[in-house]
Design a protein around this motif. Structure first.
Motif, PDB file in Angstrom:
ATOM      1  N   GLU A 220       0.627  -1.568  -0.211  1.00 54.26           N
ATOM      2  CA  GLU A 220      -0.241   0.007   0.318  1.00 54.26           C
ATOM      3  C   GLU A 220       0.889   1.505  -0.072  1.00 54.26           C
ATOM      4  O   GLU A 220       0.726   1.567  -0.460  1.00 54.26           O
ATOM      5  N   LEU A 221       1.387   1.365   0.995  1.00 55.87           N
ATOM      6  CA  LEU A 221       2.614   2.106   0.664  1.00 55.87           C
ATOM      7  C   LEU A 221       3.608   2.582  -0.248  1.00 55.87           C
ATOM      8  O   LEU A 221       3.883   4.279  -1.024  1.00 55.87           O
ATOM      9  N   ALA A 222       3.753   1.694  -1.185  1.00 51.92           N
ATOM     10  CA  ALA A 222       4.411   1.535  -2.428  1.00 51.92           C
ATOM     11  C   ALA A 222       3.934   2.381  -3.053  1.00 51.92           C
ATOM     12  O   ALA A 222       3.855   3.155  -3.718  1.00 51.92           O
ATOM     13  N   ALA A 223       2.433   1.662  -3.408  1.00 53.84           N
ATOM     14  CA  ALA A 223       1.165   2.229  -4.258  1.00 53.84           C
ATOM     15  C   ALA A 223       1.245   3.657  -3.645  1.00 53.84           C
ATOM     16  O   ALA A 223       1.096   4.969  -4.876  1.00 53.84           O
ATOM     17  N   LEU A 224       1.030   4.215  -3.204  1.00 52.20           N
ATOM     18  CA  LEU A 224       0.949   5.477  -2.321  1.00 52.20           C
ATOM     19  C   LEU A 224       1.708   6.926  -3.038  1.00 52.20           C
ATOM     20  O   LEU A 224       1.806   7.826  -2.920  1.00 52.20           O
ATOM     21  N   LEU A 225       2.604   6.039  -2.640  1.00 53.41           N
ATOM     22  CA  LEU A 225       4.298   7.317  -2.387  1.00 53.41           C
ATOM     23  C   LEU A 225       4.386   7.256  -4.083  1.00 53.41           C
ATOM     24  O   LEU A 225       5.058   7.845  -4.992  1.00 53.41           O
ATOM     25  N   THR A 226       3.607   6.751  -5.026  1.00 51.31           N
ATOM     26  CA  THR A 226       3.678   7.044  -7.030  1.00 51.31           C
ATOM     27  C   THR A 226       3.172   8.306  -6.759  1.00 51.31           C
ATOM     28  O   THR A 226       3.592   9.277  -8.179  1.00 51.31           O
ATOM     29  N   ARG A 227       1.988   8.583  -6.298  1.00 48.62           N
ATOM     30  CA  ARG A 227       1.471  10.052  -6.524  1.00 48.62           C
ATOM     31  C   ARG A 227       2.007  10.649  -5.395  1.00 48.62           C
ATOM     32  O   ARG A 227       0.623  11.998  -4.756  1.00 48.62           O
ATOM     33  N   THR A 228       2.452  10.501  -4.015  1.00 52.14           N
ATOM     34  CA  THR A 228       2.572  11.436  -3.015  1.00 52.14           C
ATOM     35  C   THR A 228       4.291  11.465  -2.762  1.00 52.14           C
ATOM     36  O   THR A 228       5.458  11.327  -2.435  1.00 52.14           O
ATOM     37  N   PRO A 229       4.348  12.910  -3.402  1.00 52.69           N
ATOM     38  CA  PRO A 229       5.925  13.122  -2.558  1.00 52.69           C
ATOM     39  C   PRO A 229       6.294  13.755  -1.272  1.00 52.69           C
ATOM     40  O   PRO A 229       5.361  13.622  -0.236  1.00 52.69           O
ATOM     41  N   LEU A 230       7.602  13.323  -0.957  1.00 54.17           N
ATOM     42  CA  LEU A 230       8.152  13.609   0.306  1.00 54.17           C
ATOM     43  C   LEU A 230       7.917  15.051   0.673  1.00 54.17           C
ATOM     44  O   LEU A 230       8.042  15.541  -0.098  1.00 54.17           O
ATOM     45  N   ASN A 231       7.426  15.017   2.375  1.00 58.90           N
ATOM     46  CA  ASN A 231       7.490  16.204   2.861  1.00 58.90           C
ATOM     47  C   ASN A 231       7.615  16.163   4.155  1.00 58.90           C
ATOM     48  O   ASN A 231       7.042  15.479   4.684  1.00 58.90           O
ATOM     49  N   PRO A 232       9.030  16.853   4.202  1.00 64.47           N
ATOM     50  CA  PRO A 232      10.049  17.027   3.807  1.00 64.47           C
ATOM     51  C   PRO A 232      10.917  16.266   2.289  1.00 64.47           C
ATOM     52  O   PRO A 232      10.623  14.831   2.740  1.00 64.47           O
ATOM     53  N   GLN A 233      11.445  16.514   1.416  1.00 61.67           N
ATOM     54  CA  GLN A 233      12.506  15.895   0.978  1.00 61.67           C
ATOM     55  C   GLN A 233      13.935  15.265   2.189  1.00 61.67           C
ATOM     56  O   GLN A 233      14.129  15.844   2.599  1.00 61.67           O
TER      57      GLN A 233
END
Length: 447
Positions: A220-233
């Motif tokens: 699930e985390l992998a799928a969300l990261l495809t459309r969610t930039p890290l904040n902060p980098q």
């Protein structure tokens, strides 16, 4: 490394599970609303309110889940009567507060809504990839993620039906519409939402902590990261995600299912046992690293687990303390909380004290008193100037104190109270204003 990634991703997955549950509807209902539509809570909480724990009776909520992928969304908030506090808390997908316009700091000048003629503050919430120009009179609030959670609060001055209707009227003037439909002429018709009958209806925390396995979490985390930039980098976390095969997703790199399950279990233990701050006079509350967390991933996960949607400390603080309602013989205990003269909670909006039972719901009582300090100012001692609040099952002997100074608690079991501070003067807390000790029969009480 997998355990650290679990803690890192916990708030993102919890937010997504919450979003799915609260937008799983075709039309706005009493508990859900389609994406990009406002959900209004038209009634104050009572002891029968069980949808959320530790509800307040100070404000009415306005809520929405936004998707900014297609275009910015414009939020309109009406100019309200003087002295009425409102706050529009805006969170990104990581639970960071990335916007907080309020009556104290609206951030924008009011404009006229052409559809209603009302004076409104207009905010354009723009996604991380958006480029363009906004119409005049619209204040930009750039969002670091396309998924955004709006949690609005509007103060009620009392619990009368007339006052509730007044606030409902302000809520009716709030608008949420695409920037392409602005300025609002009243013709915008939001599209229907979607409904999935197979979507889990259990509380999101139960879905995440109990039902979802370790391997399912990382997928699930992998799928969300495809459309969610890290904040902060974060270069270190980016490398960890890559090395584990989480992002970019690479099943060949992923640890075994057994190790991923172990990472979940270890992560939950770390989150549960995290200590956010040291108590102050027995009161527990977080005064730093809340609302916006930077790289403090364990703090972020802990706050998400115990209070998803926490405010920035300059917007609201919630000191809480718990105890027993009766002694070892079963006799009800009587507690007092005394503010010395000139030492009421330092706030620019208002404060309140609310009692909860052992399940964190409002305490049922025949007088329907669930909070004090806000609607009617409590009475001060005419000699010393001190203000004493009576936290006990039975009313105080002095009838004059029963309306504004008495907060009923259960006659048995455990209870807790929360001191809500809206727009607190954070420089004063707790440096020059620590919450005072709670006294029980002449002794101070610590949580």
């Amino acid at each position: 490394m997998a355990t650290e990634v679990y803690v890192f991703g916990y708030p993102l997955v919890l937010m997504e599970l919450t979003r799915r549950l609260e937008t799983n509807t075709v039309e706005v209902s009493s508990s859900a609303a389609p994406t990009n539509q406002l959900l209004q809570h038209a009634a104050l909480a009572t002891p029968e309110t069980k949808e959320v724990v530790r509800p307040n009776v100070d404000t009415l909520y306005t809520q929405a889940w936004l998707d900014l992928t297609a275009e910015p969304m414009v939020l309109e908030v009406p100019v309200m009567d003087e002295g009425r506090y409102w706050l529009m808390e805006i969170l990104d997908a990581w639970t960071n507060v990335v916007g907080d316009p309020s009556s104290i700091n609206p951030l924008a000048a009011p404009v006229t809504d052409p559809a209603t003629g009302a004076e409104v503050y207009s905010y354009a919430l723009t996604g991380p990839d958006w480029q363009g120009e906004l119409p005049d009179g619209v204040h930009q609030l750039p969002m670091p993620t396309n998924t955004v959670w709006l949690l609005g609060r509007t103060e009620v001055f009392d619990d009368s039906q007339a006052e509730i209707q007044t606030v409902n009227g302000y809520q009716d003037l709030m608008r949420l519409l695409p920037v392409s439909a602005w300025p609002n002429d009243g013709s915008y018709d939001p599209p229907d939402g979607t409904y999935d009958p197979d979507l889990p209806t259990a509380p999101p925390s139960d879905q995440l902590n109990v039902t979802m396995s370790g391997p399912e979490f990382f997928k699930e985390l992998a799928a969300l990261l495809t459309r969610t930039p890290l904040n902060p980098q974060d270069p270190w976390m980016s490398a960890a995600l890559r090395d584990l095969g989480v992002f970019p997703y690479d099943p060949a790199k992923l640890p075994s299912d057994e190790r991923l399950e172990l990472a979940k279990n270890h992560g939950l233990v770390l989150i549960k046992n995290h200590k956010a701050s040291e108590p102050v006079n027995g009161w527990t509350f977080t005064r730093t690293d809340i609302g916006y967390y930077g790289l403090h991933y364990l703090q972020r996960a802990y706050i998400a687990a115990i209070g998803l949607g926490a405010n920035l400390p300059e917007d609201a603080l919630y000191p809480s303390i718990s105890g027993a309602a009766a002694d070892s013989t079963g006799a009800p205990l009587r507690y007092t909380l005394t503010f010395p003269a000139g030492q009421l909670p330092p706030v620019d909006a208002f404060w309140s004290l609310t009692a909860y039972d052992s399940d964190s719901f409002l305490v049922e009582n025949p007088d329907d008193i669930y909070a004090i300090g806000h609607y009617t100012p409590p009475l001060a001692d005419p000699v010393t100037g001190a203000t004493t609040l009576y936290v006990q099952a039975e009313p105080p002997a002095d009838a004059a104190l029963q309306t504004a100074n008495w907060l009923p608690i259960p006659t048995s079991g455990n209870f807790s109270v929360t001191l809500r501070l809206y727009a607190p003067r954070t420089d004063d807390i707790p440096a020059s204003w620590p919450p005072p000790l709670v006294q029980v029969k002449g002794r101070h009480h610590s949580a």
